[in-house]
Design an enzyme around this catalytic site. Structure first.
Site, mmCIF file in Angstrom:
data_model
loop_
_atom_site.group_PDB
_atom_site.id
_atom_site.type_symbol
_atom_site.label_atom_id
_atom_site.label_comp_id
_atom_site.label_asym_id
_atom_site.label_seq_id
_atom_site.Cartn_x
_atom_site.Cartn_y
_atom_site.Cartn_z
ATOM 1 N N SER A 1 22.823 82.694 31.038
ATOM 2 C CA SER A 1 21.367 82.665 30.908
ATOM 3 C C SER A 1 20.787 81.263 30.851
ATOM 4 O O SER A 1 19.573 81.098 30.889
ATOM 5 C CB SER A 1 20.962 83.408 29.641
ATOM 6 O OG SER A 1 21.424 82.731 28.496
ATOM 7 N N THR B 1 17.644 83.045 27.820
ATOM 8 C CA THR B 1 17.088 81.761 27.419
ATOM 9 C C THR B 1 17.635 81.463 26.051
ATOM 10 O O THR B 1 18.015 82.380 25.330
ATOM 11 C CB THR B 1 15.549 81.877 27.297
ATOM 12 O OG1 THR B 1 15.013 82.223 28.553
ATOM 13 C CG2 THR B 1 14.899 80.598 26.800
ATOM 14 N N THR C 1 16.498 77.309 29.732
ATOM 15 C CA THR C 1 16.849 78.550 30.426
ATOM 16 C C THR C 1 17.188 78.332 31.895
ATOM 17 O O THR C 1 16.794 77.328 32.488
ATOM 18 C CB THR C 1 15.635 79.512 30.363
ATOM 19 O OG1 THR C 1 16.014 80.796 30.842
ATOM 20 C CG2 THR C 1 14.473 79.029 31.204
ATOM 21 N N ARG D 1 10.023 79.427 41.309
ATOM 22 C CA ARG D 1 9.374 80.124 40.188
ATOM 23 C C ARG D 1 9.635 79.369 38.866
ATOM 24 O O ARG D 1 10.751 78.957 38.588
ATOM 25 C CB ARG D 1 9.909 81.548 40.094
ATOM 26 C CG ARG D 1 9.333 82.374 38.936
ATOM 27 C CD ARG D 1 10.238 82.382 37.729
ATOM 28 N NE ARG D 1 9.808 83.325 36.693
ATOM 29 C CZ ARG D 1 10.341 83.399 35.487
ATOM 30 N NH1 ARG D 1 11.338 82.600 35.153
ATOM 31 N NH2 ARG D 1 9.907 84.262 34.604
ATOM 32 N N THR E 1 11.672 84.172 24.254
ATOM 33 C CA THR E 1 12.552 84.590 25.341
ATOM 34 C C THR E 1 11.984 85.890 25.893
ATOM 35 O O THR E 1 11.188 86.550 25.235
ATOM 36 C CB THR E 1 14.009 84.814 24.874
ATOM 37 O OG1 THR E 1 14.025 85.881 23.918
ATOM 38 C CG2 THR E 1 14.616 83.578 24.254
ATOM 39 N N GLY E 2 12.425 86.246 27.085
ATOM 40 C CA GLY E 2 11.911 87.460 27.697
ATOM 41 C C GLY E 2 11.007 87.150 28.877
ATOM 42 O O GLY E 2 11.031 86.026 29.401
HETATM 43 N N1 ASP Z 1 11.640 83.477 29.419
HETATM 44 C C1 ASP Z 1 12.531 83.221 30.510
HETATM 45 C C2 ASP Z 1 11.746 83.101 31.773
HETATM 46 O O1 ASP Z 1 10.840 83.879 31.989
HETATM 47 C C3 ASP Z 1 13.580 84.228 30.702
HETATM 48 C C4 ASP Z 1 14.145 84.913 29.486
HETATM 49 O O2 ASP Z 1 14.021 84.414 28.386
HETATM 50 O O3 ASP Z 1 14.741 85.957 29.592
HETATM 51 O O4 ASP Z 1 12.102 82.271 32.577
#
Ligand code: ASP
Length: 367
Positions: free
Chosen positions: A85, A217, A235, A245, A268-269
């Site tokens: 990740s 992340t 991340t 992106r 995160t997310g």
């Molecule tokens: N927040 C991160 C992103 O959108 C990904 C993640 O934390 O899962 O790049």
């Protein structure tokens, strides 16, 4: 945490000064909700940050700077080829290229630095710290970020591990049955299941309702004995993303925010949801107004739910079909974590103990 009374006391003081015709200008931004005092060092991080929080607290206990401490903490994960990740071994974009995002904030100096879409550098968090220290800028992206890192002496390395490359090849093959890519025979196929993700705390597969696109992340925040606070988020972003992106992690105010007078938060997310709601900044502002870290995280998550109006992002029950997690710490060393859905955990190191705790949440997974 600031009591409501402390907050009112502080603002009442400001009002009185202004009322007396003092030359002191009324501050545009509310006064800090809490006062400086000695606190027990605490570090809080995403669930994949057990080692990071431990490292961060050890470092500040040894007298180290708070930002150095958290960056040292997340470097462990960035350099780990088995964490898919973050950093080295992170899952690549649509073209099979690993592109990394990171931001840092240093509370005492009010400094911030970030890099987005950087390729070939294992520790983007360290480059973000260098952007903060050695440039007059906050955010460098793409080739420019890479050139800056090379100028600072970072080696250019291949970040795509064999394991991540195989996962990308398999994903590419499964994208369509009308193209010429075949599912690799060694994956045993016929079966449409996505890869089971082994880094159960390092990715959001377990938190995500789409269950297909691994995300992940690490965010880590720390407060030292003097009440100084710093944070970092780093991340490889959303797996198989459109090249170029950029997620929330390198966006100051979205994937990370630190105000040395109030606290810190990181996320995160699904980054798009966090960016649109200025997530981490919102959490810090809610803490400034007197909310506990956990309540502030939950309130910021409710805003995400309200913002999620696109049918493609909602389950049948109208709730988000993705996960977001916040991790926060305040000036008194209180901490908390919250997620949209039950089942998430976060890492914390406090009072000599390092552990994972259950995140608060808005919704149970199944109704
Ligand atoms: N927040 C991160 C992103 O959108 C990904 C993640 O934390 O899962 O790049």
């Amino acid at each position: 945490m600031a009591s409501r009374r402390d907050f009112l006391k502080t603002t009442a003081g400001v009002g009185a000064a202004v009322g007396l015709g003092s030359a002191v200008p009324k501050p545009l931004i509310g006064a800090p909700a809490v006062h400086r005092r000695v606190v027990t060092p605490v570090s809080v991080a995403s669930g994949n940050g057990l080692e990071a929080v431990d490292t961060a607290v050890r470092a500040v206990n040894a007298g180290g700077d708070t930002l150095e401490a958290v960056v040292e903490g997340v470097n462990v994960v960035e350099r780990d080829p088995n964490d898919s990740s973050v950093g080295f071994g992170g899952l690549p974009n649509l073209d099979g290229v690993v592109q990394l995002d990171s931001s840092v904030m240093h509370g005492p100096s009010r400094g911030a630095g970030a890099v987005a879409c950087i390729e070939g550098i294992k520790t983007p968090s360290r480059v973000a710290m260098d952007v903060m220290r050695y440039t007059d800028h906050v955010l460098l992206v793409g080739k420019g970020a890479q050139r800056f890192a090379l100028s600072m002496g970072y080696p250019l390395e291949n970040l795509l591990t064999e394991r991540s490359r195989r996962r990308w090849i398999e994903w590419r093959a499964r994208m369509s049955d009308r193209d010429d890519y075949l599912v690799p025979p060694e994956t045993g196929s016929g079966n449409d299941e996505p890869f089971e993700d082994e880094d159960s705390y390092g990715t959001n597969l377990i938190d995500s309702h789409d269950g297909v696109r691994p995300q992940g992340t690490i965010n880590c925040n720390v407060i030292n004995r003097e009440g100084d606070i710093s944070g970092v988020t780093t991340t490889s972003g959303l797996a198989w993303k459109v090249p170029g992106r950029v997620g929330d992690s390198p966006i100051v105010g979205a994937g990370l925010y630190v105000d040395n007078d109030v606290g810190a938060c990181g996320s995160t997310g699904r980054g798009e949801a966090v960016i649109k709601t200025c997530g981490s900044h919102s959490v810090v502002e809610l803490m400034r107004s007197g909310m506990s870290p956990t309540d502030a995280c939950l309130e910021a998550l409710r805003r995400i739910v309200t913002f999620t109006v696109e049918p493609r992002l909602r389950n049948d029950d109208g709730r988000p079909n993705f996960g977001v997690n916040y991790y926060a710490i305040n000036k008194n060393g209180e901490y908390g974590g919250a997620a949209i859905y039950a089942g998430a955990r976060f890492a914390v190191c406090v009072d000599g103990e390092t552990r994972r705790e259950e995140s608060a949440y808005l919704f149970e997974r199944d109704r």
